[in-house]
Design a protein around this motif. Structure first.
Motif, PDB file in Angstrom:
ATOM      1  N   GLN A  53      70.865 -48.231  -3.905  1.00  0.00           N
ATOM      2  CA  GLN A  53      70.128 -48.328  -2.647  1.00  0.00           C
ATOM      3  C   GLN A  53      69.120 -49.469  -2.673  1.00  0.00           C
ATOM      4  O   GLN A  53      68.858 -50.094  -1.643  1.00  0.00           O
ATOM      5  CB  GLN A  53      69.436 -46.995  -2.341  1.00  0.00           C
ATOM      6  CG  GLN A  53      70.425 -45.888  -1.992  1.00  0.00           C
ATOM      7  CD  GLN A  53      69.756 -44.580  -1.635  1.00  0.00           C
ATOM      8  OE1 GLN A  53      68.563 -44.390  -1.853  1.00  0.00           O
ATOM      9  NE2 GLN A  53      70.530 -43.653  -1.086  1.00  0.00           N
ATOM     10  N   LYS A  89      68.255 -36.507   8.314  1.00  0.00           N
ATOM     11  CA  LYS A  89      67.583 -37.788   8.054  1.00  0.00           C
ATOM     12  C   LYS A  89      67.923 -38.815   9.128  1.00  0.00           C
ATOM     13  O   LYS A  89      67.064 -39.592   9.540  1.00  0.00           O
ATOM     14  CB  LYS A  89      67.964 -38.303   6.668  1.00  0.00           C
ATOM     15  CG  LYS A  89      67.178 -39.536   6.254  1.00  0.00           C
ATOM     16  CD  LYS A  89      67.327 -39.830   4.782  1.00  0.00           C
ATOM     17  CE  LYS A  89      66.577 -41.113   4.408  1.00  0.00           C
ATOM     18  NZ  LYS A  89      65.125 -40.998   4.693  1.00  0.00           N
ATOM     19  N   ILE A  90      69.178 -38.814   9.585  1.00  0.00           N
ATOM     20  CA  ILE A  90      69.565 -39.739  10.663  1.00  0.00           C
ATOM     21  C   ILE A  90      68.771 -39.440  11.933  1.00  0.00           C
ATOM     22  O   ILE A  90      68.243 -40.340  12.594  1.00  0.00           O
ATOM     23  CB  ILE A  90      71.085 -39.642  10.939  1.00  0.00           C
ATOM     24  CG1 ILE A  90      71.877 -40.215   9.764  1.00  0.00           C
ATOM     25  CG2 ILE A  90      71.444 -40.392  12.229  1.00  0.00           C
ATOM     26  CD1 ILE A  90      73.377 -40.071   9.916  1.00  0.00           C
ATOM     27  N   PHE A 135      71.705 -35.158   5.346  1.00  0.00           N
ATOM     28  CA  PHE A 135      72.091 -36.478   5.841  1.00  0.00           C
ATOM     29  C   PHE A 135      71.931 -36.559   7.361  1.00  0.00           C
ATOM     30  O   PHE A 135      71.347 -37.514   7.896  1.00  0.00           O
ATOM     31  CB  PHE A 135      73.544 -36.762   5.445  1.00  0.00           C
ATOM     32  CG  PHE A 135      74.036 -38.118   5.859  1.00  0.00           C
ATOM     33  CD1 PHE A 135      73.706 -39.253   5.137  1.00  0.00           C
ATOM     34  CD2 PHE A 135      74.844 -38.263   6.975  1.00  0.00           C
ATOM     35  CE1 PHE A 135      74.159 -40.504   5.516  1.00  0.00           C
ATOM     36  CE2 PHE A 135      75.304 -39.508   7.361  1.00  0.00           C
ATOM     37  CZ  PHE A 135      74.954 -40.627   6.623  1.00  0.00           C
ATOM     38  N   PHE A 185      70.599 -44.970   3.081  1.00  0.00           N
ATOM     39  CA  PHE A 185      71.671 -44.078   3.531  1.00  0.00           C
ATOM     40  C   PHE A 185      72.952 -44.256   2.722  1.00  0.00           C
ATOM     41  O   PHE A 185      73.846 -43.423   2.797  1.00  0.00           O
ATOM     42  CB  PHE A 185      71.979 -44.312   5.021  1.00  0.00           C
ATOM     43  CG  PHE A 185      70.957 -43.729   5.953  1.00  0.00           C
ATOM     44  CD1 PHE A 185      71.025 -42.396   6.333  1.00  0.00           C
ATOM     45  CD2 PHE A 185      69.920 -44.500   6.437  1.00  0.00           C
ATOM     46  CE1 PHE A 185      70.094 -41.846   7.180  1.00  0.00           C
ATOM     47  CE2 PHE A 185      68.974 -43.962   7.291  1.00  0.00           C
ATOM     48  CZ  PHE A 185      69.052 -42.629   7.669  1.00  0.00           C
ATOM     49  N   ASN A 236      66.632 -39.769  -1.951  1.00  0.00           N
ATOM     50  CA  ASN A 236      65.749 -39.742  -0.782  1.00  0.00           C
ATOM     51  C   ASN A 236      64.593 -38.759  -0.945  1.00  0.00           C
ATOM     52  O   ASN A 236      63.481 -39.024  -0.478  1.00  0.00           O
ATOM     53  CB  ASN A 236      66.556 -39.410   0.479  1.00  0.00           C
ATOM     54  CG  ASN A 236      67.357 -40.595   0.980  1.00  0.00           C
ATOM     55  OD1 ASN A 236      66.823 -41.462   1.660  1.00  0.00           O
ATOM     56  ND2 ASN A 236      68.621 -40.650   0.617  1.00  0.00           N
TER      57      ASN A 236
END
Length: 322
Positions: free
Chosen positions: A64, A313-314, A310, A71, A255
């Motif tokens: 990352q 978080k989006i 996921f 992501f 994350n």
């Protein structure tokens, strides 16, 4: 600076204490006095949790940083799909009974070598031809992953049903059937590769600032990216060959580490993330065995939790941008 360092140390110590408590609970709960058997059975799983947790954390955080995107995970390169493809080919042409009956260190290393070699060849060719365009490499990785999945699905459809049934046991992450010999060699290699990333953590701190800034500060970014891709591919290959694909583990841990540690220093992130990963894996396995009574598997819990995290978080990122 001192305040940040002090805060990170406290958080790492608290995580370490939590890991020790959870590991002790996992090893000792409902042993009914049969310590030797419990330690032999659960101790092997515990070592697998440690090695897989370290591999997932170091590889995902480094990846990352390299891609400048929280992501993405190394699995976007198609390594999981390649693992499924290799296993499907072996079971289709050689037979599951023969493969499962002759699992040696050599076959384990061949699996890892095939995944890493394919990734290195792809990385070297595309980074060179594409003018070191990292995102072109990622796009090709997605396409190849789809290609490998399509061939694997076709072979599984025409495969003997008994062979297919045996194959499914290899395609899902399993911490209960880890080969002790594989565990030892995987642990040594993962420790070596994680140690390399630990040594290069200061260069990763600089790369976090961006490619242009890293170049101006004396880092050969194309060469460093290729080395990172090689090490990351090896870590993911070892982890996948050891227990099977665990797609969302690295994403969750990386994350959560950014939020928990509150720093860009990679050594703090590596330590905090590894401890957090081990904590989640051990506690998750404890729940699977003692609460759910083995009616589900740890990999399913991780994939479900990772998918929810996921999506969340989006949604959170979109709200912040508005």
């Amino acid at each position: 600076m001192k305040k940040f360092f002090h805060s990170s140390v406290i958080k790492i110590l608290l995580l370490l204490i939590a890991v020790i408590i959870v590991c002790a609970l996992y090893l000792s709960y409902k042993t009914y006095g049969n310590w030797a058997f419990a330690l032999e059975l659960r101790g092997k799983k515990l070592l697998a949790f440690v090695f897989v947790g370290i591999a997932a954390t170091f590889s995902t955080i480094s990846f990352q940083t390299m891609t400048q995107n929280h992501f993405l995970t190394p699995n976007i390169l198609g390594l999981d799909s390649l693992y499924v493809f290799i296993q499907t080919l072996l079971f289709f042409f050689l037979g599951g009974q023969q493969l499962l009956g002759n699992e040696t260190i050599a076959t384990f290393l061949i699996n890892v070598l095939l995944m890493v070699s394919a990734s290195i060849i792809l990385s070297r060719f595309l980074l060179k031809k594409g003018g070191n365009d990292l995102f072109l490499l990622l796009m090709i990785g997605i396409i190849l992953g789809t290609f490998f999945n399509s061939i694997s699905t076709f072979l599984q459809v025409v495969m003997d049903p008994n062979e297919y049934d045996l194959l499914q046991g290899k395609l899902f992450a399993s911490f209960g059937n880890v080969n002790s010999q594989h565990l030892l060699i995987a642990g040594i290699l993962i420790a070596f590769l994680a140690g390399f990333l630990w040594v290069k953590s200061h260069a990763l701190d600089v790369l976090h600032l961006g490619n242009d800034q890293a170049t101006s500060l004396g880092i050969n970014v194309p060469r460093f990216q290729f080395v990172l891709l090689t090490v990351i591919s090896a870590l993911i290959g070892l982890s996948t060959a050891l227990v099977g694909p665990v797609t969302f583990l690295g994403f969750i841990v990386a994350n959560m580490s950014y939020q928990l540690m509150g720093t860009y220093k990679h050594r703090a992130l590596f330590l905090g993330g590894s401890l957090l990963s081990i904590l989640l894996l051990v506690f998750g396995q404890f729940l699977v065995e003692q609460v759910f009574q083995l009616n589900t598997t740890l990999s399913i819990v991780i994939e479900f939790g990772g998918g929810v995290y996921f999506v969340g978080k989006i949604i959170s990122e979109r709200k912040q941008r508005r």
